[in-house]
Structures are given as structure tokens and as C-alpha cells.
Motif scaffolding. Sequence first.
Motif, PDB file in Angstrom:
ATOM      1  N   THR A 106      82.228  13.568  19.104  1.00 17.01           N
ATOM      2  CA  THR A 106      83.435  12.893  18.580  1.00 17.01           C
ATOM      3  C   THR A 106      83.072  11.526  17.980  1.00 17.01           C
ATOM      4  N   VAL A 156      89.484  15.351  15.012  1.00 18.52           N
ATOM      5  CA  VAL A 156      88.459  15.701  16.003  1.00 18.52           C
ATOM      6  C   VAL A 156      88.744  14.945  17.297  1.00 18.52           C
ATOM      7  N   THR A 157      89.192  15.692  18.311  1.00 22.51           N
ATOM      8  CA  THR A 157      89.488  15.086  19.609  1.00 22.51           C
ATOM      9  C   THR A 157      88.504  15.639  20.643  1.00 22.51           C
ATOM     10  N   GLY A 158      88.406  14.935  21.759  1.00 24.60           N
ATOM     11  CA  GLY A 158      87.530  15.403  22.832  1.00 24.60           C
ATOM     12  C   GLY A 158      87.942  16.795  23.301  1.00 24.60           C
TER      13      GLY A 158
END
Length: 361
Positions: free
Chosen positions: A327, A338-340
Motif C-alpha cells: 500500500t 488501494v487499501t490494506g
Amino acid sequence: MTTFTYDGLPGRIVFGAGATRTRLPGELDLLDAQRILLIATDTEGALATALCAPFADRVAATFSQVRPHVPVEVAELARKAATEAEADLVLSVGGGSTTGTAKAVALTTGLPLVAVPTTYAGSEVTPVWGMTDRGRKTTGTDRRVLPKTVVYDPDLTASLPVELAVASALNAVAHCVEAFWAPRRSPVSSAVAEDGIRHLVAGLQAIEASATDAADAAARSDLLLGAYLAGSAFAGAGSGLHHKICHVLGGAFDLPHAQTHAIVLPYVLAYNAPHAREATDRIARALGRTDIVTALRELGTGLGVPAGLGELGMTEADIDTVVDDITAIAPADNPTPVTGDGVRALLRAAWAGSDLGETAR
Ligand code: NAD
């Protein structure tokens, strides 16, 4: 509303079966090469010597100590060879490692470079150089390393072992797919990428259909043309989420480069597809199928690519250790944010080799 910046790259491309026999000498004449430093590994040595025979008197020296990822010591030795030979041009014959070594010479000497690629890496049309120092890779962009001329001859890839041809071509497919959402994408790189997918997939399907041969002449031509287009799309658009994921996974777990790319690509496509309508439509057109995620997965597994990263030795517990690293370097304008959690889910599916279905489109 369409907005873009496109930075066109110079370079002369000569393409065709037999082009190294019929065209290479004339191309070197055009650049007035009198003292050539030939760079080729021992594996490609016989091939390189044969294609240099018509101008052997102008080959001042040969450098064959090419190593993967261009260690700085090798770059220094190659530069020394160029200086001692008083070279006025560098000719590379080989895969991405050989082209990379020639680029390292061009970077510091400013010598013109002519590249004859023998794999589908695509480095010969990018201004990107890479070198490794005690295991750490550094890359940079400099137009001095961009070959003045590239001579593509599909006949030279006839000797590529099937696994190498498949790995190299699947990597090129990843360059094309990623070009639709990489940071410097433009209508030019997208058009090139779409056509690149079409040629690469035609060539890969021919390999899959043939039980005995790496590919026939028509398929080799498709693959090499696709590789050129993929390299060009990559040079224009840069690298996006897919390449960042593979870079982190490769570095953290020492996974095989090409297989990692081939496994991860459909999952990144599924991740981005809901927010990348134009890309998915164009990929579908190039693949001739609407179920593009499934089509890409089937292409890989049909060519012997394992279904999931777990089969490459990565453990499920490894996933959490790389989520933050991915990330942190993911492009800010990736179509799907884009997330964890998003990266974790993507990696879990890619690790297990889960069936993605086509819900993403
Ligand atoms: P490679 O050049 O290391 O070649 C792999 C193997 O294939 C070698 O053993 C080589 O001797 C053999 N080989 C090459 N051509 C052959 C042929 N026609 N017949 C039989 N054997 C042949 O691998 P590669 O995949 O071509 O290149 C990978 C390298 O290129 C990596 O270091 C990668 O980072 C770099 N690369 C750079 C860029 C860039 O833009 N700078 C782009 C793509 C790849």
C-alpha cells in the motif's frame, strides 16, 4: 474529458524474420559503426558470432560476462572493455540481462546502442536501466540508454526453451494489461497495449496447442511483435499496482519472477475491473472474450502456471507481512483505491488460487 501527457520516445525499429541477416549490417552502416563492442552471453555466443560474420572486421571486442540484474562489477568490466576497445557503438545480442549490460555501458559512456533481443523482455525499447549492488537493485531512467536501433528477428527466438518463452511472454502480457492504469497511461500506450495483448495471446495459444515445439514461425513473429508492443506500452505508461505487488513479493519471499507475475495478474485485473471500464472493454476485445479474468487465468494454467502463490512456497501468514509495503508504494491513482483490506483480500485469493468468477466486471 480526456487529458494526458505523452512523451514520445525516439528509436528505429526493424522487424522481420531473418532481419539480423538481411538488415543488421546496413543498420550498423547507417550509424557509421567502425569499432563495435559486442555484448552477448556464452549461451548466445555462437548465434551472435554468426550474425556478426558479415562485419566481423568491425567487431573490436566481445564482452560475454553478462549476469542477471547487471551487478555493478559487471557494468564496470563492460565499460572497461568498451574503453579498451575504443568502441564507437555497443551491439547487444540477447535477453533483458544482456540489453541491461549494454545499457549500463551507454549510461556512462554515451555510446550509441543497437539491440538485438532474443527474449520477450522488452527492455530494448525502454529508457530504464537497472543495476544491482550487493543484492540491492537500483533503477533509473535516462534516454542515453535507449537503443538507437532495435533489430527484431523472430528466427532468433526459435532456440528459446518453451518454459522460458512462456514465462517471458506472460511477463509481456502483464506489461500490456498494466499499461491501461499505470501512472503515465495515455491513448497511445493503451492502443499499443491492446494490440500487444492480441499478438502475445495468439502466440501463447499456439505454444499451448503445440505439444512439441516452442512455437512455429508465425507464432514466434506474433510473440516478438507482442513483446515489442508490450515494452513500448510499459515504457510509455510506467508500472502500476501489479508491478508493485510483484516487486514486493519477489523481494520479500524470493518467488520466481515470471510465475509470480502470471499468478497475480488476473487478481489485479479483477481488483481494478469495477473501476476500469474502458480498460476491461479493451482487454476483452484483445482477448476475444468477455470473461477476461477467467481467460487470463486459463491462459496461465494451460501453459503450466501454478494456480496460486501458495504453490510457489509462500505461506498464508506471509500475506500480512507485505500488505503495508504494497500500500505504501501503490500508485495513488489506481482505478480501485488501494487499501490494506483490499490488498489483503487480493493476496489471499491469489495465494489460494481462488476462482474469481466474473463478478468484477
Ligand atoms: P535473461 O536475459 O536473463 O535471459 C534468460 C536466459 O535465457 C539466459 O540464460 C539467456 O542466456 C537465455 N536466452 C536468451 N535468449 C535465448 C534464446 N533465444 N535461446 C535460448 N536461450 C536464450 O532474461 P530476460 O527475461 O530476457 O530478461 C530479464 C532481465 O531484464 C531482468 O533483469 C529484468 O529486470 C530486465 N528487464 C528490464 C527492463 C527495462 O526496461 N529496463 C524491462 C524488462 C526486463
